[in-house]
Design a protein around this motif. Structure first.
Motif, PDB file in Angstrom:
ATOM      1  N   ARG A 146       0.827  -1.207   0.000  1.00 45.06           N
ATOM      2  CA  ARG A 146       0.000   0.000   0.000  1.00 45.06           C
ATOM      3  C   ARG A 146       0.866   1.265   0.000  1.00 45.06           C
ATOM      4  N   ALA A 147       2.106   1.135   0.485  1.00 41.97           N
ATOM      5  CA  ALA A 147       3.006   2.289   0.487  1.00 41.97           C
ATOM      6  C   ALA A 147       3.315   2.765  -0.921  1.00 41.97           C
ATOM      7  N   VAL A 148       3.286   1.840  -1.895  1.00 39.06           N
ATOM      8  CA  VAL A 148       3.635   2.206  -3.270  1.00 39.06           C
ATOM      9  C   VAL A 148       2.460   2.003  -4.227  1.00 39.06           C
ATOM     10  N   ASP A 149       1.270   1.817  -3.690  1.00 38.17           N
ATOM     11  CA  ASP A 149       0.092   1.633  -4.536  1.00 38.17           C
ATOM     12  C   ASP A 149      -0.355   2.988  -5.093  1.00 38.17           C
ATOM     13  N   GLY A 150      -0.745   2.986  -6.362  1.00 29.81           N
ATOM     14  CA  GLY A 150      -1.286   4.198  -6.954  1.00 29.81           C
ATOM     15  C   GLY A 150      -0.254   5.227  -7.363  1.00 29.81           C
ATOM     16  N   ILE A 151       1.015   4.838  -7.507  1.00 23.14           N
ATOM     17  CA  ILE A 151       2.051   5.813  -7.897  1.00 23.14           C
ATOM     18  C   ILE A 151       2.559   5.543  -9.313  1.00 23.14           C
ATOM     19  N   GLY A 152       1.824   4.714 -10.047  1.00 20.57           N
ATOM     20  CA  GLY A 152       2.171   4.492 -11.446  1.00 20.57           C
ATOM     21  C   GLY A 152       2.934   3.232 -11.744  1.00 20.57           C
ATOM     22  N   LEU A 153       3.088   2.370 -10.757  1.00 26.83           N
ATOM     23  CA  LEU A 153       3.809   1.116 -10.967  1.00 26.83           C
ATOM     24  C   LEU A 153       2.827  -0.011 -11.259  1.00 26.83           C
ATOM     25  N   SER A 154       3.291  -0.995 -12.013  1.00 24.18           N
ATOM     26  CA  SER A 154       2.477  -2.184 -12.235  1.00 24.18           C
ATOM     27  C   SER A 154       2.496  -3.041 -10.975  1.00 24.18           C
ATOM     28  N   ASP A 155       1.636  -4.033 -10.906  1.00 23.63           N
ATOM     29  CA  ASP A 155       1.591  -4.915  -9.737  1.00 23.63           C
ATOM     30  C   ASP A 155       2.927  -5.627  -9.539  1.00 23.63           C
ATOM     31  N   LEU A 156       3.522  -6.106 -10.639  1.00 25.48           N
ATOM     32  CA  LEU A 156       4.808  -6.793 -10.521  1.00 25.48           C
ATOM     33  C   LEU A 156       5.895  -5.834 -10.065  1.00 25.48           C
ATOM     34  N   GLU A 157       5.853  -4.595 -10.519  1.00 30.29           N
ATOM     35  CA  GLU A 157       6.847  -3.605 -10.095  1.00 30.29           C
ATOM     36  C   GLU A 157       6.673  -3.249  -8.629  1.00 30.29           C
ATOM     37  N   MET A 158       5.434  -3.170  -8.171  1.00 28.76           N
ATOM     38  CA  MET A 158       5.201  -2.931  -6.747  1.00 28.76           C
ATOM     39  C   MET A 158       5.797  -4.045  -5.902  1.00 28.76           C
ATOM     40  N   ASP A 159       5.569  -5.282  -6.321  1.00 29.80           N
ATOM     41  CA  ASP A 159       6.137  -6.426  -5.601  1.00 29.80           C
ATOM     42  C   ASP A 159       7.661  -6.362  -5.615  1.00 29.80           C
ATOM     43  N   SER A 160       8.240  -5.986  -6.750  1.00 34.97           N
ATOM     44  CA  SER A 160       9.699  -5.914  -6.871  1.00 34.97           C
ATOM     45  C   SER A 160      10.281  -4.829  -5.965  1.00 34.97           C
ATOM     46  N   VAL A 161       9.595  -3.698  -5.860  1.00 34.59           N
ATOM     47  CA  VAL A 161      10.063  -2.612  -4.997  1.00 34.59           C
ATOM     48  C   VAL A 161      10.069  -3.055  -3.535  1.00 34.59           C
ATOM     49  N   VAL A 162       8.988  -3.672  -3.099  1.00 37.17           N
ATOM     50  CA  VAL A 162       8.913  -4.150  -1.712  1.00 37.17           C
ATOM     51  C   VAL A 162       9.986  -5.210  -1.456  1.00 37.17           C
ATOM     52  N   THR A 163      10.178  -6.120  -2.407  1.00 32.00           N
ATOM     53  CA  THR A 163      11.204  -7.154  -2.265  1.00 32.00           C
ATOM     54  C   THR A 163      12.595  -6.536  -2.182  1.00 32.00           C
ATOM     55  N   LEU A 164      12.851  -5.524  -2.997  1.00 34.87           N
ATOM     56  CA  LEU A 164      14.150  -4.842  -2.991  1.00 34.87           C
ATOM     57  C   LEU A 164      14.439  -4.219  -1.633  1.00 34.87           C
ATOM     58  N   VAL A 165      13.482  -3.479  -1.102  1.00 37.05           N
ATOM     59  CA  VAL A 165      13.697  -2.796   0.175  1.00 37.05           C
ATOM     60  C   VAL A 165      13.867  -3.803   1.305  1.00 37.05           C
ATOM     61  N   ASN A 166      13.022  -4.815   1.332  1.00 36.72           N
ATOM     62  CA  ASN A 166      13.133  -5.820   2.386  1.00 36.72           C
ATOM     63  C   ASN A 166      14.457  -6.581   2.292  1.00 36.72           C
ATOM     64  N   GLY A 167      14.908  -6.851   1.068  1.00 33.15           N
ATOM     65  CA  GLY A 167      16.184  -7.535   0.902  1.00 33.15           C
ATOM     66  C   GLY A 167      17.346  -6.690   1.390  1.00 33.15           C
ATOM     67  N   PHE A 168      17.306  -5.395   1.114  1.00 27.91           N
ATOM     68  CA  PHE A 168      18.350  -4.511   1.618  1.00 27.91           C
ATOM     69  C   PHE A 168      18.376  -4.504   3.137  1.00 27.91           C
ATOM     70  N   VAL A 169      17.193  -4.356   3.747  1.00 32.41           N
ATOM     71  CA  VAL A 169      17.118  -4.309   5.211  1.00 32.41           C
ATOM     72  C   VAL A 169      17.671  -5.601   5.808  1.00 32.41           C
ATOM     73  N   HIS A 170      17.286  -6.738   5.248  1.00 31.43           N
ATOM     74  CA  HIS A 170      17.744  -8.036   5.757  1.00 31.43           C
ATOM     75  C   HIS A 170      19.262  -8.110   5.731  1.00 31.43           C
ATOM     76  N   GLY A 171      19.871  -7.739   4.606  1.00 30.89           N
ATOM     77  CA  GLY A 171      21.322  -7.812   4.501  1.00 30.89           C
ATOM     78  C   GLY A 171      22.026  -6.838   5.427  1.00 30.89           C
ATOM     79  N   ALA A 172      21.510  -5.617   5.523  1.00 33.36           N
ATOM     80  CA  ALA A 172      22.133  -4.604   6.374  1.00 33.36           C
ATOM     81  C   ALA A 172      22.063  -4.997   7.843  1.00 33.36           C
TER      82      ALA A 172
END
Length: 257
Positions: A146-172
């Protein structure tokens, strides 16, 4: 480090346990037990002593009951681990922030995940390539999307953005937690470790052979008093990740592919 895997238990039993579609009631005269009480005990033990020492027997001993009595409620350790993870995901702040932009909402979610890992470091020892599919994990995923819903991204891109951020946090956070653990287990601070190794390194690390590494390493060591600073690494990395996502969002708004 021992690695466990989410979703390793029986699928039907795990899902029934996660969603509490079936739960036995304590028999008369037996100690009062429930799935929630067993899970809270397991989380406490994992927080205190780590995941490697967690077992059904240890949970039973902590609760003062026989080991076999736990199996009335939880099929085994694999299913218990799934419910432990899903339960701690329930601690995440999922407050809606309608007045804030997507970047602030995504940053808040990243920081909430980071804090959760620090409260429960054993989570880093659980590989979650197979998602939990429990109620708290599902609510977490919904909130982050929901943080990135409605900002012009496709559903797959929204999932990719969330996955990217969570992956960064996990590694850090993994790096930060490991830095704390190595200090605890070695009884030596990072500064003490560097001082102990400095005489040998000064003999073998010839700046003529490693000019850039020697210069940059010296600057980092002087700044951090260690090879790196996990706090700085997180702040720097999170800003760069969000900057990259912001550029991607702008490209989408401009009709880019």
């Amino acid at each position: 480090m021992t690695i466990e895997y989410s979703g390793a238990g029986d699928p039907a039993r795990s899902l029934a346990l996660l969603w509490r579609t079936q739960e036995r009631v304590s028999r008369k005269g037996k100690p009062e037990l429930s799935v929630d009480r067993i899970v809270r005990a397991a989380i406490h033990l994992a927080d205190t002593d780590g995941l490697a020492t967690l077992s059904m027997r240890r949970v039973a001993d902590h609760l003062g009951v026989g080991t076999m009595s736990l199996y009335t409620y939880v099929p085994g350790k694999a299913e218990l681990l799934d419910v432990m993870l899903d339960t701690v995901y329930g601690e995440l702040d999922r407050t809606e922030r309608p007045g804030e932009g997507w970047r602030a909402r995504l940053e808040a979610a990243a920081r909430a995940n980071r804090a959760l890992y620090h409260r429960h470091p054993w989570m880093l020892q659980v590989a979650t390539s197979r998602p939990l599919l429990g109620p708290q994990f599902s609510a977490k995923y919904e909130h982050e999307l929901r943080a990135v819903d409605g900002i012009g991204l496709s559903d797959l891109e929204m999932d990719s953005v969330v996955t990217l951020v969570n992956g960064f946090v996990h590694g850090a956070v993994r790096g930060a937690v490991e830095a704390v653990q190595v200090r605890q287990r070695s009884g030596m601070t990072d500064e003490q470790w560097w001082h102990a190794h400095a005489p040998f390194l000064n003999r073998v690390m010839d700046p003529a052979h490693f000019p850039v590494g020697a210069r940059v390493g010296a600057a980092a060591g002087e700044e951090y008093g260690a090879a790196h600073d996990p706090e700085h690494a997180f702040e720097f990395g999170l800003r760069r990740v969000l900057d990259g996502i912001e550029m991607f969002v702008r490209e989408r708004a401009a009709g880019g592919t």
